[in-house]
Motif scaffolding. Structure first.
Motif, PDB file in Angstrom:
ATOM      1  N   ALA A   6      11.366   1.728  16.834  1.00 32.73           N
ATOM      2  CA  ALA A   6      10.086   1.536  17.523  1.00 32.73           C
ATOM      3  C   ALA A   6      10.016   0.178  18.202  1.00 32.73           C
ATOM      4  CB  ALA A   6       8.945   1.657  16.500  1.00 32.73           C
ATOM      5  N   ASN A   7       9.108   0.073  19.169  1.00 35.84           N
ATOM      6  CA  ASN A   7       8.830  -1.218  19.785  1.00 35.84           C
ATOM      7  C   ASN A   7       8.100  -2.088  18.772  1.00 35.84           C
ATOM      8  OD1 ASN A   7       9.909  -0.470  22.258  1.00 35.84           O
ATOM      9  ND2 ASN A   7       7.989   0.471  22.906  1.00 35.84           N
ATOM     10  N   SER A   8       8.065  -3.379  19.026  1.00 30.90           N
ATOM     11  CA  SER A   8       7.419  -4.277  18.069  1.00 30.90           C
ATOM     12  C   SER A   8       5.940  -4.462  18.394  1.00 30.90           C
ATOM     13  CB  SER A   8       8.133  -5.617  18.055  1.00 30.90           C
ATOM     14  OG  SER A   8       8.121  -6.199  19.324  1.00 30.90           O
ATOM     15  N   TYR A   9       5.135  -4.511  17.331  1.00 32.04           N
ATOM     16  CA  TYR A   9       3.700  -4.664  17.455  1.00 32.04           C
ATOM     17  C   TYR A   9       3.210  -5.576  16.340  1.00 32.04           C
ATOM     18  CZ  TYR A   9       4.215  -0.548  20.351  1.00 32.04           C
ATOM     19  OH  TYR A   9       4.617   0.329  21.307  1.00 32.04           O
ATOM     20  N   SER A  10       1.993  -6.046  16.454  1.00 30.28           N
ATOM     21  CA  SER A  10       1.411  -6.876  15.414  1.00 30.28           C
ATOM     22  C   SER A  10      -0.041  -6.489  15.187  1.00 30.28           C
ATOM     23  CB  SER A  10       1.502  -8.346  15.804  1.00 30.28           C
ATOM     24  OG  SER A  10       0.850  -9.126  14.835  1.00 30.28           O
ATOM     25  N   GLN A  11      -0.416  -6.248  13.935  1.00 29.80           N
ATOM     26  CA  GLN A  11      -1.782  -5.864  13.604  1.00 29.80           C
ATOM     27  C   GLN A  11      -2.484  -6.935  12.780  1.00 29.80           C
ATOM     28  OE1 GLN A  11       0.699  -3.369  13.432  1.00 29.80           O
ATOM     29  NE2 GLN A  11      -0.062  -2.475  15.285  1.00 29.80           N
ATOM     30  N   THR A  12      -2.373  -8.175  13.164  1.00 26.94           N
ATOM     31  CA  THR A  12      -3.043  -9.241  12.437  1.00 26.94           C
ATOM     32  C   THR A  12      -3.970 -10.022  13.366  1.00 26.94           C
ATOM     33  OG1 THR A  12      -1.175 -10.711  12.801  1.00 26.94           O
ATOM     34  CG2 THR A  12      -1.196  -9.473  10.744  1.00 26.94           C
ATOM     35  N   THR A  13      -4.823  -9.312  14.078  1.00 29.32           N
ATOM     36  CA  THR A  13      -5.731  -9.937  15.032  1.00 29.32           C
ATOM     37  C   THR A  13      -7.156  -9.894  14.501  1.00 29.32           C
ATOM     38  OG1 THR A  13      -4.296  -9.176  16.819  1.00 29.32           O
ATOM     39  CG2 THR A  13      -6.497  -9.901  17.430  1.00 29.32           C
ATOM     40  N   SER A  14      -7.865 -10.990  14.637  1.00 26.36           N
ATOM     41  CA  SER A  14      -9.246 -11.082  14.191  1.00 26.36           C
ATOM     42  C   SER A  14     -10.076  -9.925  14.742  1.00 26.36           C
ATOM     43  CB  SER A  14      -9.824 -12.417  14.652  1.00 26.36           C
ATOM     44  OG  SER A  14     -11.174 -12.503  14.281  1.00 26.36           O
ATOM     45  N   GLY A  15     -10.855  -9.284  13.861  1.00 27.14           N
ATOM     46  CA  GLY A  15     -11.715  -8.179  14.271  1.00 27.14           C
ATOM     47  C   GLY A  15     -11.088  -6.809  14.155  1.00 27.14           C
ATOM     48  N   ASP A  16      -9.778  -6.725  13.984  1.00 21.51           N
ATOM     49  CA  ASP A  16      -9.114  -5.424  13.851  1.00 21.51           C
ATOM     50  C   ASP A  16      -9.384  -4.825  12.474  1.00 21.51           C
ATOM     51  OD1 ASP A  16      -8.118  -5.646  16.369  1.00 21.51           O
ATOM     52  OD2 ASP A  16      -6.029  -5.948  15.779  1.00 21.51           O
ATOM     53  N   SER A  17      -9.318  -3.499  12.405  1.00 22.52           N
ATOM     54  CA  SER A  17      -9.511  -2.769  11.159  1.00 22.52           C
ATOM     55  C   SER A  17      -8.388  -1.773  10.955  1.00 22.52           C
ATOM     56  CB  SER A  17     -10.838  -2.003  11.184  1.00 22.52           C
ATOM     57  OG  SER A  17     -11.920  -2.870  11.193  1.00 22.52           O
ATOM     58  N   SER A  18      -8.276  -1.298   9.732  1.00 23.59           N
ATOM     59  CA  SER A  18      -7.262  -0.315   9.385  1.00 23.59           C
ATOM     60  C   SER A  18      -7.764   0.528   8.213  1.00 23.59           C
ATOM     61  CB  SER A  18      -5.965  -1.039   9.000  1.00 23.59           C
ATOM     62  OG  SER A  18      -5.001  -0.138   8.535  1.00 23.59           O
ATOM     63  N   VAL A  19      -7.443   1.810   8.219  1.00 25.95           N
ATOM     64  CA  VAL A  19      -7.661   2.665   7.061  1.00 25.95           C
ATOM     65  C   VAL A  19      -6.287   3.180   6.645  1.00 25.95           C
ATOM     66  CG1 VAL A  19     -10.025   3.350   7.575  1.00 25.95           C
ATOM     67  CG2 VAL A  19      -8.143   4.695   8.468  1.00 25.95           C
ATOM     68  N   GLY A  20      -6.097   3.334   5.340  1.00 19.98           N
ATOM     69  CA  GLY A  20      -4.780   3.747   4.898  1.00 19.98           C
ATOM     70  C   GLY A  20      -4.806   4.615   3.661  1.00 19.98           C
ATOM     71  N   PHE A  21      -3.689   5.270   3.461  1.00 21.78           N
ATOM     72  CA  PHE A  21      -3.432   6.079   2.274  1.00 21.78           C
ATOM     73  C   PHE A  21      -2.248   5.450   1.562  1.00 21.78           C
ATOM     74  CE2 PHE A  21      -0.779   9.347   0.278  1.00 21.78           C
ATOM     75  CZ  PHE A  21      -1.676   9.835  -0.657  1.00 21.78           C
ATOM     76  N   GLU A  35       2.408   4.444 -16.776  1.00 18.04           N
ATOM     77  CA  GLU A  35       3.288   5.490 -16.251  1.00 18.04           C
ATOM     78  C   GLU A  35       2.507   6.561 -15.480  1.00 18.04           C
ATOM     79  OE1 GLU A  35       5.653   6.880 -19.553  1.00 18.04           O
ATOM     80  OE2 GLU A  35       6.838   5.033 -19.572  1.00 18.04           O
ATOM     81  N   ASN A  36       1.453   6.110 -14.770  1.00 15.31           N
ATOM     82  CA  ASN A  36       0.652   7.010 -13.938  1.00 15.31           C
ATOM     83  C   ASN A  36       1.051   6.869 -12.480  1.00 15.31           C
ATOM     84  OD1 ASN A  36      -1.331   6.150 -16.275  1.00 15.31           O
ATOM     85  ND2 ASN A  36      -2.076   8.105 -15.497  1.00 15.31           N
ATOM     86  N   VAL A  37       1.117   7.989 -11.773  1.00 15.39           N
ATOM     87  CA  VAL A  37       1.228   7.986 -10.321  1.00 15.39           C
ATOM     88  C   VAL A  37      -0.158   7.637  -9.795  1.00 15.39           C
ATOM     89  CG1 VAL A  37       1.548   9.475  -8.298  1.00 15.39           C
ATOM     90  CG2 VAL A  37       3.103   9.658 -10.253  1.00 15.39           C
ATOM     91  N   THR A  38      -0.214   6.854  -8.715  1.00 15.23           N
ATOM     92  CA  THR A  38      -1.515   6.505  -8.144  1.00 15.23           C
ATOM     93  C   THR A  38      -1.642   7.060  -6.732  1.00 15.23           C
ATOM     94  OG1 THR A  38      -0.776   4.385  -7.215  1.00 15.23           O
ATOM     95  CG2 THR A  38      -1.612   4.364  -9.480  1.00 15.23           C
ATOM     96  N   LEU A  39      -2.851   7.464  -6.392  1.00 16.29           N
ATOM     97  CA  LEU A  39      -3.205   7.917  -5.050  1.00 16.29           C
ATOM     98  C   LEU A  39      -4.397   7.068  -4.618  1.00 16.29           C
ATOM     99  CD1 LEU A  39      -3.204  11.764  -5.724  1.00 16.29           C
ATOM    100  CD2 LEU A  39      -1.373  10.416  -4.679  1.00 16.29           C
ATOM    101  N   GLY A  40      -4.335   6.533  -3.413  1.00 15.64           N
ATOM    102  CA  GLY A  40      -5.426   5.657  -3.026  1.00 15.64           C
ATOM    103  C   GLY A  40      -5.772   5.687  -1.550  1.00 15.64           C
ATOM    104  N   LEU A  41      -6.978   5.227  -1.265  1.00 17.57           N
ATOM    105  CA  LEU A  41      -7.468   5.037   0.091  1.00 17.57           C
ATOM    106  C   LEU A  41      -7.937   3.591   0.197  1.00 17.57           C
ATOM    107  CD1 LEU A  41      -9.644   8.251   0.487  1.00 17.57           C
ATOM    108  CD2 LEU A  41      -7.404   7.822   1.485  1.00 17.57           C
ATOM    109  N   ASP A  42      -7.722   2.996   1.376  1.00 17.92           N
ATOM    110  CA  ASP A  42      -8.189   1.631   1.558  1.00 17.92           C
ATOM    111  C   ASP A  42      -8.694   1.403   2.972  1.00 17.92           C
ATOM    112  OD1 ASP A  42      -6.076   0.892   3.357  1.00 17.92           O
ATOM    113  OD2 ASP A  42      -4.798   0.351   1.681  1.00 17.92           O
ATOM    114  N   TYR A  43      -9.396   0.310   3.115  1.00 17.14           N
ATOM    115  CA  TYR A  43      -9.906  -0.143   4.404  1.00 17.14           C
ATOM    116  C   TYR A  43      -9.560  -1.626   4.496  1.00 17.14           C
ATOM    117  CZ  TYR A  43     -13.152  -1.779   7.970  1.00 17.14           C
ATOM    118  OH  TYR A  43     -13.693  -2.367   9.077  1.00 17.14           O
ATOM    119  N   ARG A  44      -9.143  -2.069   5.656  1.00 19.60           N
ATOM    120  CA  ARG A  44      -8.831  -3.485   5.852  1.00 19.60           C
ATOM    121  C   ARG A  44      -9.552  -3.986   7.097  1.00 19.60           C
ATOM    122  NH1 ARG A  44      -2.309  -3.655   4.576  1.00 19.60           N
ATOM    123  NH2 ARG A  44      -2.521  -3.035   2.393  1.00 19.60           N
ATOM    124  N   TYR A  45     -10.159  -5.167   6.954  1.00 15.94           N
ATOM    125  CA  TYR A  45     -10.832  -5.791   8.084  1.00 15.94           C
ATOM    126  C   TYR A  45     -10.336  -7.232   8.199  1.00 15.94           C
ATOM    127  CZ  TYR A  45     -14.269  -7.831  11.154  1.00 15.94           C
ATOM    128  OH  TYR A  45     -14.862  -8.480  12.200  1.00 15.94           O
TER     129      TYR A  45
END
Length: 171
Positions: A18-33, A42-52
């Protein structure tokens, strides 16, 4: 296990091509799994998150995780973490993290006693704790981030290291 290895190889190949990108800019958001593993429980974890991103380097990262039931033990965890993002290249960065954790643990036992009486016993505990860790992320595109995070969750009776793989959508 073979399918997991194939998935990792495919993801890594896509990232390196892939081409190079950067997601560390003020005001940007992200949702993730994320998909992870708690080493002591010894538990598997499943999660959702939000980053601002408050700034180019500091971001707030709340998350909700479920520790899938294993040997009668399961949990829900709410984390409020802060990351300090350090961009190494246009395609890769890492971040130390620190934060707070509120978790709801449930342990269920059942069986038969010496008199052939069945029993069910459930113990629930709510714990407040602290997270400390480190993560790395590859910026696959403007919209896609793939990362790996390891954190130590310091909680009474439930201390453990947690390793997780994250896929995030950036906007």
């Amino acid at each position: 296990m073979k399918q997991v290895k194939q998935l990792v190889i495919i993801c890594m190949s896509a990232l390196f091509s892939a081409n190079s990108y950067s997601q560390t800019t003020s005001g940007d958001s992200s949702v993730g799994f994320n998909l992870g593993y708690g080493f002591d429980s010894e538990n598997v974890t499943l999660g959702l998150d939000y980053r601002y991103n408050f700034t180019d380097a500091v971001r707030f990262a709340p998350s909700l995780s479920y520790f899938v039931k294993n040997n009668g033990l399961s949990a829900w965890a709410i984390d409020m973490n802060v990351h300090y993002a350090v961009k190494i290249t246009e395609m890769f960065g890492f971040y130390p993290l620190a934060g707070l954790d509120l978790s709801f643990w449930r342990h269920k036992w059942n069986g038969v006693d010496a008199y052939n009486n069945r029993y069910d016993y459930t113990d629930t505990r709510t714990r407040f704790g602290v997270n400390l860790g480190l993560g790395g992320e590859l910026y696959a595109s403007d919209e896609l981030t793939i990362g790996l995070e390891i954190k130590y969750n310091i909680i009474k009776d439930f201390d453990q290291a947690i390793l997780a793989l994250r896929i995030g959508y950036n906007f």
